[in-house]
Design an enzyme around this catalytic site. Structure first.
Site, PDB file in Angstrom:
ATOM      1  N   HIS A  93       0.833  -1.210   0.000  1.00 63.60           N
ATOM      2  CA  HIS A  93       0.000   0.000   0.000  1.00 63.60           C
ATOM      3  C   HIS A  93       0.873   1.267   0.000  1.00 63.60           C
ATOM      4  CE1 HIS A  93      -3.682   2.321   1.241  1.00 63.60           C
ATOM      5  NE2 HIS A  93      -2.746   3.125   1.713  1.00 63.60           N
ATOM      6  N   GLU A  94       1.747   1.374   0.995  1.00 64.68           N
ATOM      7  CA  GLU A  94       2.584   2.578   1.083  1.00 64.68           C
ATOM      8  C   GLU A  94       3.534   2.659  -0.116  1.00 64.68           C
ATOM      9  OE1 GLU A  94       1.607   4.747   3.189  1.00 64.68           O
ATOM     10  OE2 GLU A  94       0.372   3.383   4.386  1.00 64.68           O
TER      11      GLU A  94
ATOM     12  N   HIS B 187       1.812   4.528  -2.737  1.00 66.28           N
ATOM     13  CA  HIS B 187       1.906   5.976  -2.481  1.00 66.28           C
ATOM     14  C   HIS B 187       3.296   6.483  -2.889  1.00 66.28           C
ATOM     15  CE1 HIS B 187      -1.828   6.816  -0.357  1.00 66.28           C
ATOM     16  NE2 HIS B 187      -1.618   5.889   0.557  1.00 66.28           N
TER      17      HIS B 187
ATOM     18  N   GLU C  46      -4.619   7.861  -2.794  1.00 71.55           N
ATOM     19  CA  GLU C  46      -5.123   6.583  -2.294  1.00 71.55           C
ATOM     20  C   GLU C  46      -5.405   5.622  -3.450  1.00 71.55           C
ATOM     21  OE1 GLU C  46      -4.792   6.082   0.755  1.00 71.55           O
ATOM     22  OE2 GLU C  46      -5.991   4.316   1.229  1.00 71.55           O
TER      23      GLU C  46
HETATM   24 ZN    ZN Z   1      -3.083   5.201   1.952  1.00 75.17          ZN
END
Ligand code: ZN
Length: 492
Positions: free
Chosen positions: A263-264, A267, A293
């Site tokens: 997830h990160e 980003h 996101e």
């Molecule tokens: Zn996030």
């Protein structure tokens, strides 16, 4: 170069440096880099930095430079966007009286420990007065900033997701309700437990090695980025040559660090992909929370919880990092990482139930922003909504209304960006599948083609385009949550 623009550049540099300094302070605090006892004094320095930013943004000199440049015809597209974004910041800031701005910052700094204690002790009552004050400030700031024709919630949302309307949200959430409540109900009744191999303890060293492996596999550039540990995983950046992610290791929950890193990592690839020509300016970062996101969710869910991604690396990952999975087939592993059932905690929710956690918060925010609800009533409302949408009720406020820190940080109108981003991810993924053979690329361990596609179409632009403009030029249509609803219906 335009002479007036040269003057603006100095301001852009100063603002960037001030922002970078604040980012570093909070990075230090959140990654256990600074001593515990430093908080109060350091908060003063951070406060001084934010006042310096406020003073620059509100300075008559900057305002006249920006006014002059607004109509200039000899600016590049990048320069025009830089002017446009600074003009927006000025407009937002100048409406708030300096004393109220400062008082609100002080209130937020004090609110955090009050919330922390309340959460720890399941003591909503001690937090309610502070929450009330934060809500009152937010309402007042909205009344200063609200534009004609804009709803109260839209003004709140605009800070995090510019260009989105309340009716977009209403339509989105009602579609989710109509199509997915029955599916959630069905999953709520399931009796088969999460497979044991998902909670088999894995030592932290192996988990850490897996974290670095997976970030590297995704294309995270360790020459321009670092990974650290924090209580709650997050990503931060100074510019496109300094992007930092964090994770958290739980011995009996190995998939947390793995998926939070994916997830990160999503980003981070966004920030690493910002074009050199705009990095270190006010437009050299992700365009909105929703688009940000979308990049993290696309990697975490559409890619990272898909089968093709794991077909390529599953046996290597088992051999090197997760030996307890050696007897577990890829199919069973796939089911394990996609196990869905309603739970109370948003950050631990599966893909299916996640948007309902957001919808509940959105509905409550709308209630307290637009109606005079007594803050003491909020826990009851919270619990009723959990019962209504997820079929479960928190046994205490710690696992209920006290679980998130957003409201105590003054972030009201922020939550919907999580759901918007997840829906944008589904829309982008659907489009991408038509442009490149994603499954084929994943099976061939070609993560670079995916990263490059996203960089070309999204990352490099920073704030030059907003979410809808990105979607329009990329997919030919604006935000459309049908792709997300269909994706969930298909998968679950
Ligand atoms: Zn996030």
């Amino acid at each position: 170069m335009n002479k007036t623009y040269e003057k603006l550049e100095e301001y852009v540099q100063k603002l960037h440096a001030l922002d970078a300094a604040s980012v570093l302070f909070s990075w230090d605090m959140e990654t256990y880099g600074s001593p515990k006892g430093a908080v109060a004094n350091t908060a003063e320095d951070v406060g001084t930095l934010s006042s310096m930013t406020y003073d620059i943004i509100n300075s008559p000199d900057l305002k006249s430079i920006v006014n002059e440049l607004k109509g200039a015809v000899d600016l590049t597209e990048e320069q025009q966007c830089i002017v446009r974004e600074i003009a927006k910041d000025i407009e937002r800031m100048e409406k708030i009286p300096p004393k109220e701005y400062r008082d609100f910052s002080v209130l937020l700094a004090k609110a955090h420990p009050v919330w922390e204690n309340a959460k720890k002790n399941n003591d909503y009552k001690s937090y309610a007065p502070v929450l009330k004050e934060i809500i009152d400030y937010t309402k007042r700031f909205i009344s200063y900033r609200q534009k004609p024709g804009e709803s109260v919630y839209e003004t709140a949302l605009d800070e995090y997701e510019p260009g989105f309307k309340e009716k977009d949200l209403e339509e989105f959430f009602s579609k989710l309700k109509k199509n997915l409540v029955p599916v959630v109900e069905k999953y709520g009744k399931r009796t088969d437990p999460e497979p044991d191999f998902m909670t088999t303890p894995v030592n932290i060293e192996s988990q850490r090695a897996l974290t670095y492996y997976i970030a590297d596999y995704m294309g995270f550039d360790f020459n321009r980025g670092v990974i650290a540990e924090a209580e709650h995983p997050f990503t931060t950046n100074l510019h496109n040559h300094d992007v930092r992610i964090t994770t958290h290791y739980y011995e009996d929950h190995w998939s947390f660090a793995l998926f939070s890193t994916i997830h990160e990592g999503g980003h981070a690839l966004y920030e690493l992909g910002i074009d050199d020509s705009i990095t270190m300016t006010n437009i050299g970062t992700g365009t909105s929370l929703g688009t940000h996101e979308s990049q993290s969710r696309l990697y975490e869910n559409n890619i990272g919880r898909g089968k093709a991604f794991w077909e390529a690396i599953y046996s290597e990952v088992c051999d090197r990092f997760l030996p307890h999975l050696k007897g577990v087939s890829l199919d069973d592993f796939y089911k394990g990482i996609n196990y869905a059932k309603p739970t109370l905690i948003r950050t631990e929710a599966d893909e299916l139930t996640y948007p309902f956690h957001i919808m509940i918060r959105y509905e409550i925010e709308k209630l307290f922003l637009t109606e005079n609800v007594d803050v003491m009533e909020l826990p009851k409302i919270w619990n009723e909504k959990y019962k209504e949408y997820l079929g479960i009720v928190p046994s205490d406020d710690t696992t209920g209304i006290l679980q998130d820190m957003h409201w105590c940080g003054g972030s009201i109108g922020y939550f919907p960006t999580y759901a918007i981003g997840t829906a944008v991810a589904a829309q982008i993924f659907h489009h991408m599948e038509k442009e490149i053979d994603i499954e084929g690329k994943l099976r061939a361990k070609d993560m670079n083609s995916i990263k490059e596609f996203l960089r070309e179409n999204i990352h490099r632009f920073g704030k030059m385009k907003n979410t809808n403009e990105i979607l329009m030029s990329m997919t030919g249509e604006g935000f459309n949550s049908d792709y997300y609803v269909n994706y969930l219906l298909n998968k679950f």
